[in-house]
Design an enzyme around this catalytic site. Structure first.
Site, PDB file in Angstrom:
ATOM      1  N   CYS A  24     -25.633   2.048 -11.955  1.00  0.00           N
ATOM      2  CA  CYS A  24     -24.779   3.209 -12.210  1.00  0.00           C
ATOM      3  C   CYS A  24     -25.592   4.385 -12.727  1.00  0.00           C
ATOM      4  O   CYS A  24     -26.140   4.344 -13.839  1.00  0.00           O
ATOM      5  CB  CYS A  24     -23.684   2.839 -13.208  1.00  0.00           C
ATOM      6  SG  CYS A  24     -22.574   4.212 -13.599  1.00  0.00           S
ATOM      7  N   CYS A  77     -17.607   0.444 -20.090  1.00  0.00           N
ATOM      8  CA  CYS A  77     -18.884   0.285 -19.385  1.00  0.00           C
ATOM      9  C   CYS A  77     -19.554  -1.053 -19.700  1.00  0.00           C
ATOM     10  O   CYS A  77     -20.254  -1.615 -18.843  1.00  0.00           O
ATOM     11  CB  CYS A  77     -19.823   1.432 -19.732  1.00  0.00           C
ATOM     12  SG  CYS A  77     -19.250   3.043 -19.131  1.00  0.00           S
ATOM     13  N   CYS A 114     -18.631  -3.586 -17.129  1.00  0.00           N
ATOM     14  CA  CYS A 114     -18.754  -3.182 -15.725  1.00  0.00           C
ATOM     15  C   CYS A 114     -19.781  -4.044 -15.001  1.00  0.00           C
ATOM     16  O   CYS A 114     -20.937  -4.138 -15.429  1.00  0.00           O
ATOM     17  CB  CYS A 114     -19.155  -1.714 -15.639  1.00  0.00           C
ATOM     18  SG  CYS A 114     -19.338  -1.139 -13.938  1.00  0.00           S
ATOM     19  N   CYS A 127     -13.438   1.026 -14.883  1.00  0.00           N
ATOM     20  CA  CYS A 127     -13.989   2.377 -14.719  1.00  0.00           C
ATOM     21  C   CYS A 127     -12.835   3.387 -14.704  1.00  0.00           C
ATOM     22  O   CYS A 127     -12.597   4.106 -13.737  1.00  0.00           O
ATOM     23  CB  CYS A 127     -14.792   2.455 -13.430  1.00  0.00           C
ATOM     24  SG  CYS A 127     -15.856   3.899 -13.292  1.00  0.00           S
ATOM     25  N   GLU A 163       0.823  -1.207   0.000  1.00  0.00           N
ATOM     26  CA  GLU A 163       0.000   0.000   0.000  1.00  0.00           C
ATOM     27  C   GLU A 163       0.860   1.260   0.000  1.00  0.00           C
ATOM     28  O   GLU A 163       0.539   2.238  -0.671  1.00  0.00           O
ATOM     29  CB  GLU A 163      -0.935   0.003   1.217  1.00  0.00           C
ATOM     30  CG  GLU A 163      -2.022  -1.049   1.175  1.00  0.00           C
ATOM     31  CD  GLU A 163      -2.934  -0.911  -0.033  1.00  0.00           C
ATOM     32  OE1 GLU A 163      -3.083   0.210  -0.563  1.00  0.00           O
ATOM     33  OE2 GLU A 163      -3.498  -1.930  -0.462  1.00  0.00           O
TER      34      GLU A 163
END
Length: 523
Positions: free
Chosen positions: A279, A270, A273, A263, A107
């Site tokens: 959405c 799309c 997705c 995205c 991270e």
């Protein structure tokens, strides 16, 4: 021979504490505490007004919708997730502290850095320091050396500081909750704390990074400035509402994966997705396309958004109308960025071509704080663009390290432009080759003579490697003209500097034997 280091040698950039991000910029929902009761009352009243001006259109209004989002996203993630070394290590590690460490390192490295870049650094890091205890016992020099080229160098230092605190003060155990991680560990902000707590320890806490911001702003058609405190609060609230309590770590990684691979900021896919059905941005695109195909008057920008009072605080302002060419990429709205501050530095590659043990170049260590803290660089000074003052200042800097030098031997070779997060720094590159062979025994503290091989593995920044490429391209007997990104050099080759035997007594390799070790030197 003096060794002053009181003056700043090149521009400094303050590294923000706990700088958060993963190929993106992370948002914070923290607010400044009011200094007076009246200020606190005013802030609370403003928050009430803002909440009242948010339409349910931008929220998840029922549990069925939340369930669909969770199930579809996790099913997609199970099928499509990328095979990444930190995921493999975390999934296969049974010891919770080692698992948390594996997540923590990834991270921190992924803040403001591309995944493809991080993979090799992460692999080498975990091979060298597989446990917190290993990292805690390493030297900062070793950490900087491995981190070199990854950027945002304070991240490596803070990661080691955190490991040392866990080992020395927390009994070797990483805190298990996002709250205690953020409170106890240096450099761990809200996002990193949430990622570690959810992935390593299974805490049901949401996370918001740049990828998640993009997903949430599109899924709920949030067009207001995502960098504002109020919108940031709403995004963190949505993330917390959506996180799957049964698989919080997988859910958070899935949301980030969706933003990184489907995205995306531009040209989102799309059709692939998994949460397209819920959405709002996609629904808006379909509605606009339908209106256009039927040649009907355009619908209002906030057609389905009806706040109870005034302008909705999560909609785009009226001054920013819908752009038909952008589609779902209308969300989130791009915040205006300040152009980077432009600064100039003069730097010199000082070389002993005939030193015992092979040619050597001089590096000096930067201060322990500020931009590129503790890394090594060629002697440099902050400079104005004008040439003569620049040369004089640089010559004085060189002499502070090695003694008298003739100004006529200092050759300008070209320039390097390197952009840090908010500084565009132009390095005017100079070179000076010393033709002496007689060694001396004194090198000032904070300076080192390195071979080329040692230079390429030393704790130096990418900018210094660019500088060295300019020098190498202009050395006598080398081939010039190779074009490199953001690196320029004059077309005239530098001629050898005659008559420099007078300088012999000032320049020698660090070790009388001619063998120099970067890690054997005292700081």
């Amino acid at each position: 021979m003096k060794k002053p280091r009181t003056a700043v040698r090149s521009c400094r950039q303050k590294q923000a504490s706990g700088h958060e991000g993963r190929e993106k910029q992370v948002l914070s929902s923290s607010q400044v505490k009011p200094s007076t009761p009246d200020a606190g009352l005013a802030r609370r009243q403003k928050e009430v007004v803002l909440r009242a001006s948010v339409s349910p259109y931008h929220l998840f209004r029922d549990t069925a919708e939340v369930t669909v989002f969770r199930e579809n996203l996790l099913s997609w993630y199970d099928r499509e997730k990328r095979d990444l070394p930190w995921r493999r290590r975390a999934e296969g590690e049974v010891d919770p502290d080692r698992r948390a460490y594996a997540v923590w390192v990834s991270e921190v490295m992924l803040q403001q850095t591309q995944v493809a870049t991080v993979i090799d650094y992460y692999t080498r890091w975990m091979q060298k320091w597989p446990t917190l205890q290993d990292l805690a016992s390493a030297s900062l020099e070793e950490v900087n050396q491995l981190w070199a080229g990854l950027g945002y160098y304070s991240r490596g230092r803070r990661l080691q500081e955190g490991a040392q605190k866990v080992v020395e003060e927390l009994g070797g155990h990483v805190p298990h909750t996002a709250e205690t991680l953020q409170k106890l560990l240096p450099g761990v902000g809200r996002y990193t704390a949430g990622a570690i707590a959810s992935i390593a320890f299974g805490q049901a806490t949401g996370v918001v990074d740049g990828n998640v911001v993009r997903v949430l702003c599109r899924v709920r058609a949030i067009g207001a400035d995502s960098g504002s405190t109020f919108v940031s609060q709403q995004l963190w609230s949505l993330a917390q509402q959506l996180v799957d309590p049964a698989r919080p770590g997988d859910f958070n990684q899935a949301a980030m994966e969706l933003g990184a691979t489907v995205c995306t900021p531009q040209h989102p896919r799309c059709s692939q997705c998994p949460v397209q059905s819920v959405c709002r941005a996609h629904q808006r695109v379909e509605r606009e396309q339908l209106v256009a195909s039927q040649s009907l008057p355009g619908s209002p920008d906030v057609e389905e958004c009806a706040p109870s009072a005034g302008q909705c605080q999560l909609c785009a302002p009226p001054t920013e109308p819908w752009d038909q060419t952008l589609g779902v990429a209308n969300f989130p709205r791009k915040a205006s960025r300040r152009p980077p501050r432009e600064e100039c530095s003069a730097t010199c590659v000082l070389e002993q071509p005939r030193a015992l043990g092979g040619a050597r170049i001089l590096l000096v260590q930067r201060p322990k704080s500020g931009l590129l803290a503790g890394l090594w660089e060629f002697p440099s000074v902050t400079a104005e663009p004008s040439g003569q003052c620049q040369r004089e200042a640089l010559l004085r800097e060189l002499q502070s390290w090695v003694g008298p030098l003739p100004a006529t031997h200092l050759q300008h070779l070209g320039q390097v432009v390197h952009t840090f997060s908010h500084i565009k720094l132009t390095y005017q590159v100079y070179g000076l080759a010393l033709e002496g062979q007689i060694p001396v025994t004194i090198t000032p503290p904070g300076a080192r003579w390195l071979t080329r091989e040692e230079f390429h593995t030393a704790a130096v920044s990418t900018a210094m490697k660019k500088v060295f490429r300019v020098y190498e391209g202009q050395r006598p007997g080398t081939c010039k003209g190779s074009k490199r990104s953001q690196v320029s050099a004059p077309s005239t080759q530098r001629k050898p500097s005659p008559g420099q035997q007078v300088l012999d007594s000032f320049f020698r390799p660090h070790h009388p034997t001619g063998v120099s070790s970067l890690n054997s030197m005292a700081q």
